[in-house]
Design a protein around this motif. Structure first.
Motif, PDB file in Angstrom:
ATOM      1  N   VAL A 227       0.866  -1.181   0.000  1.00  0.00           N
ATOM      2  CA  VAL A 227       0.000   0.000   0.000  1.00  0.00           C
ATOM      3  C   VAL A 227       0.904   1.233   0.000  1.00  0.00           C
ATOM      4  CG1 VAL A 227      -1.915   1.157   1.168  1.00  0.00           C
ATOM      5  CG2 VAL A 227      -1.621  -1.323   1.427  1.00  0.00           C
ATOM      6  N   ALA A 228       0.767   2.064  -1.028  1.00  0.00           N
ATOM      7  CA  ALA A 228       1.580   3.279  -1.144  1.00  0.00           C
ATOM      8  C   ALA A 228       0.894   4.393  -0.363  1.00  0.00           C
ATOM      9  CB  ALA A 228       1.700   3.674  -2.614  1.00  0.00           C
ATOM     10  N   ASN A 229       1.611   5.016   0.553  1.00  0.00           N
ATOM     11  CA  ASN A 229       1.002   6.042   1.410  1.00  0.00           C
ATOM     12  C   ASN A 229       1.649   7.413   1.224  1.00  0.00           C
ATOM     13  OD1 ASN A 229      -0.619   4.068   2.728  1.00  0.00           O
ATOM     14  ND2 ASN A 229       1.126   3.506   4.011  1.00  0.00           N
ATOM     15  N   TYR A 230       0.795   8.437   1.280  1.00  0.00           N
ATOM     16  CA  TYR A 230       1.273   9.821   1.394  1.00  0.00           C
ATOM     17  C   TYR A 230       1.443  10.149   2.876  1.00  0.00           C
ATOM     18  CZ  TYR A 230       0.740  12.037  -3.251  1.00  0.00           C
ATOM     19  OH  TYR A 230       0.888  12.456  -4.542  1.00  0.00           O
ATOM     20  N   LEU A 231       0.477   9.698   3.688  1.00  0.00           N
ATOM     21  CA  LEU A 231       0.512   9.994   5.119  1.00  0.00           C
ATOM     22  C   LEU A 231       0.286   8.719   5.908  1.00  0.00           C
ATOM     23  CD1 LEU A 231       0.612  12.479   7.093  1.00  0.00           C
ATOM     24  CD2 LEU A 231      -1.868  12.248   7.228  1.00  0.00           C
TER      25      LEU A 231
ATOM     26  N   GLY B  41      17.830  10.687   5.111  1.00  0.00           N
ATOM     27  CA  GLY B  41      16.695  10.646   6.038  1.00  0.00           C
ATOM     28  C   GLY B  41      15.562  11.581   5.683  1.00  0.00           C
ATOM     29  N   ARG B  42      15.655  12.215   4.496  1.00  0.00           N
ATOM     30  CA  ARG B  42      14.548  13.086   4.073  1.00  0.00           C
ATOM     31  C   ARG B  42      13.363  12.228   3.681  1.00  0.00           C
ATOM     32  NH1 ARG B  42      15.969  16.578  -0.848  1.00  0.00           N
ATOM     33  NH2 ARG B  42      17.473  14.901  -0.997  1.00  0.00           N
ATOM     34  N   PRO B  43      12.214  12.364   4.390  1.00  0.00           N
ATOM     35  CA  PRO B  43      11.084  11.479   4.082  1.00  0.00           C
ATOM     36  C   PRO B  43      10.450  11.798   2.734  1.00  0.00           C
ATOM     37  CG  PRO B  43      10.505  13.018   5.835  1.00  0.00           C
ATOM     38  CD  PRO B  43      11.924  13.310   5.470  1.00  0.00           C
ATOM     39  N   SER B  44       9.827  10.795   2.146  1.00  0.00           N
ATOM     40  CA  SER B  44       9.132  11.013   0.881  1.00  0.00           C
ATOM     41  C   SER B  44       7.796  10.305   0.881  1.00  0.00           C
ATOM     42  CB  SER B  44       9.960  10.480  -0.287  1.00  0.00           C
ATOM     43  OG  SER B  44       9.205  10.581  -1.479  1.00  0.00           O
ATOM     44  N   ARG B  45       6.798  11.009   0.344  1.00  0.00           N
ATOM     45  CA  ARG B  45       5.522  10.361   0.085  1.00  0.00           C
ATOM     46  C   ARG B  45       5.721   9.346  -1.041  1.00  0.00           C
ATOM     47  NH1 ARG B  45       2.482  15.814  -1.190  1.00  0.00           N
ATOM     48  NH2 ARG B  45       4.578  16.270  -1.924  1.00  0.00           N
ATOM     49  N   VAL B  46       4.891   8.312  -1.042  1.00  0.00           N
ATOM     50  CA  VAL B  46       4.970   7.319  -2.113  1.00  0.00           C
ATOM     51  C   VAL B  46       3.824   7.608  -3.084  1.00  0.00           C
ATOM     52  CG1 VAL B  46       5.068   4.867  -2.668  1.00  0.00           C
ATOM     53  CG2 VAL B  46       5.858   5.662  -0.419  1.00  0.00           C
TER      54      VAL B  46
END
Ligand code: DHE
Length: 532
Positions: free
Chosen positions: A235-239, A264-269
């Protein structure tokens, strides 16, 4: 609610003997009157029972900026005032004054104070398996299970299960609110998994015509993909910025992978796709210039298959840093790419850059980009399709901002032809058994026109206008390609069934705002002309 949040107990002797205190209260009241209604308080009183105190959703969807998307300002206030047809969302126009509606709209549009935690424990706590579900030992219907076609009806959050031959509705089951993207079938076509934008994943047993269970895998999610062996659902998540991997068997959490670059910079999928030959999931990342591949087999997928050649990008994992089930490989690209289309053997993918002007071809075996091509006007690669033309494989992609379809030669990645249409389209579909591509017009003055494009000459042979002015979009074919099913994407809508050769309308099935349609056979066999 009293303003100021202080203790409201009147002082001994009453307000007016305590002059200073009374003045402070009056001042507070005046400030509150100037500040306007308290959106948070109204939310707590009227909205929280369905949408949760946390605003992360309950019976109703999450009310946070990430989920509301373009539903802002006047549009959001209109939904609060008028409610939503065919849902449990009531109209508040008689309960709240316009300024109170505006205050609650502002409150739900503001970011949450702290990023919510949605880890394996939180996800697991939402898992509900259907108590009265019993798996049938054979289909409970006489229809061909391989010609079942699902129609997602977003108008009242249901899916109709159609017999692709008789077109009878075998079942109509409730889904979570706002289903998005293609449902994914198990490799044998028996089970289907459906995802909502609020991150709910629902498992349904087609043979038994019964829901199996559901779980909330993310708070704001994009799409799902199933591993080639049918064991895992990603499951690809933005949040939050994660990829959740579920066991398809019982929807339990197998892994929650935090998505971030090396620093370590987070990314939405943006999206996750299945790459069957590679035994991997491929992830499009929204915020960092990397593509990820996640192995879905114990032996590490592409490494064991010899598909990955050692190079700077693949080296880290190839040297044994990460191997085995769910091992990750990072592929560096020059800029973030979202929305992918793959060639049939999953050697190359084509992605679009954020500006929506250029297509970038990435060879997954060597782990780097090998070509760029001009694709102005926001290409919608997730809706791309491919087929054979004059012995060469070609693909076509619609553009979200322009009335054009780009046809690309997949051998040397050049744009073969740009086909002009009467407006921007969203979806393309075809089938081996159908001579044309069906391309909709989703927006603009010609909305609702369906262009039929010959797969060999690439010329537009006909433009269907079944419901002028209404949204008519998304096509799916029956198993043999003989019939094309098209959505009249309106609340009191329909699925129109055409003969795909004579192009004559055969019948209309009334549906509530039907969106995507998915034929079991076409999806599990990766039929030419279908999208992911
Ligand atoms: Fe979709 C598929 C992304 C807006 C209806 N959409 C997809 C896929 C992606 C995607 C990556 C492929 C995933 C899959 O099927 O596994 N969609 C996006 C966006 O980025 C975009 C433009 C903005 C957004 O809000 O997310 C977007 N999509 C929409 C809509 O507004 C649509 C028309 C209405 C809706 O339901 O939200 C919409 N998208 C669909 C549908 C599919 C889809 C029906 C499956 C098509 C298929 O045939 O497989």
């Amino acid at each position: 609610r009293a303003p100021g949040g202080a203790d409201r107990t009147p002082p001994a002797g009453g307000y007016f003997r305590q002059g200073k205190w009374a003045a402070a209260v009056l001042l507070g009241l005046a400030e509150a009157a100037l500040a306007g209604p308290d959106g948070a308080a109204i939310y707590a009183d009227l909205c929280a029972s369905c949408h949760a105190e946390t605003r992360l959703g309950g019976k109703g969807p999450a009310l946070i900026p990430e989920s509301l998307g373009r539903l802002q300002g006047d549009r959001l206030q209109a939904v609060i005032a008028e409610g939503r047809a065919m849902t449990q969302m009531p109209a508040f126009r008689d309960t709240l004054r316009p300024e109170e509606i505006a205050a609650v709209a502002d409150y739900v549009s503001a970011p949450l104070a702290a990023p919510p935690v949605w880890d394996a424990a939180a996800i697991g706590a939402t898992r509900e398996m259907t108590a009265d579900y019993q798996a049938a030992s054979a289909p409970v219907f006489a229809a061909d299970p391989m010609n079942i076609t699902l129609v997602v009806e977003t108008g009242d959050s249901h899916i109709s299960v159609l017999d692709g031959d008789s077109l009878a509705v075998l079942d109509r089951f409730e889904t979570p609110f706002a289903v998005h993207g293609g449902p994914k079938f198990s490799p044998d076509g028996r089970y289907v998994f459906v995802m909502s934008r609020d991150g709910w994943v629902q498992k349904y047993d087609i043979w038994s015509l019964h829901e199996v269970g559901r779980v909330r895998a993310g708070l704001n999610s994009r799409n799902i993909a199933m591993s080639a062996d049918g064991k895992w659902l990603a499951v690809a998540n933005y949040l939050p910025a994660t990829l959740t991997i579920l066991s398809t068997d019982d929807l339990s959490v197998a892994r929650v992978i935090a998505v971030a670059d090396r620093k370590g910079r987070p990314s939405r999928v943006s999206a996750v796709y299945q790459a069957p030959r590679r035994k991997t999931f491929v992830l499009a990342l929204k915020d960092v210039p990397e593509i990820w591949e996640i192995a879905t087999s114990e032996d590490g997928g592409p490494y064991s298959e010899g598909l990955v050649h050692s190079n700077e990008n693949g080296m880290e994992e190839a040297m044994g840093v990460e191997r085995g089930l769910f091992a990750r490989r990072r592929i560096a690209v020059s800029a973030p790419l979202d929305d992918f289309f793959f060639d049939p053997d999953y050697r190359n993918l084509i992605g679009a850059n954020r500006e929506g002007e250029t297509g970038v071809v990435v060879n997954l075996d060597v782990g780097r980009d090998i070509a760029t091509l001009p694709l102005p006007g926001m290409p919608h690669l997730g809706s791309g399709i491919s087929w054979m033309r004059d012995g060469r494989r070609v693909m076509a992609v619609p553009h979200l901002n322009e009335g054009r379809i780009s046809v690309i030669d997949m051998q040397d990645w050049h744009v073969l032809k740009v086909i002009e249409t009467s407006g921007p389209g969203f979806f393309l579909r075809s089938h081996d058994g159908a001579p044309q591509i069906w391309a909709d017009v989703f927006t603009g003055p010609h909305k609702g026109e369906m262009h039929l494009i010959d797969k060999q000459t690439l010329g537009v042979v006909k433009v269907l206008k079944p419901e002028p002015g209404k949204t008519v979009a998304h096509t799916e074919f029956t198993r043999d390609g003989s019939k094309a099913l098209v959505s009249v994407w309106e609340q009191e809508g329909a699925v129109i069934v055409y003969d795909s050769h004579s192009l004559k309308e055969l019948t209309r099935l009334p549906m509530r705002k039907p969106s995507g349609k998915y034929n079991v056979w076409n999806k599990i066999t990766f039929e030419d002309g279908t999208s992911h």
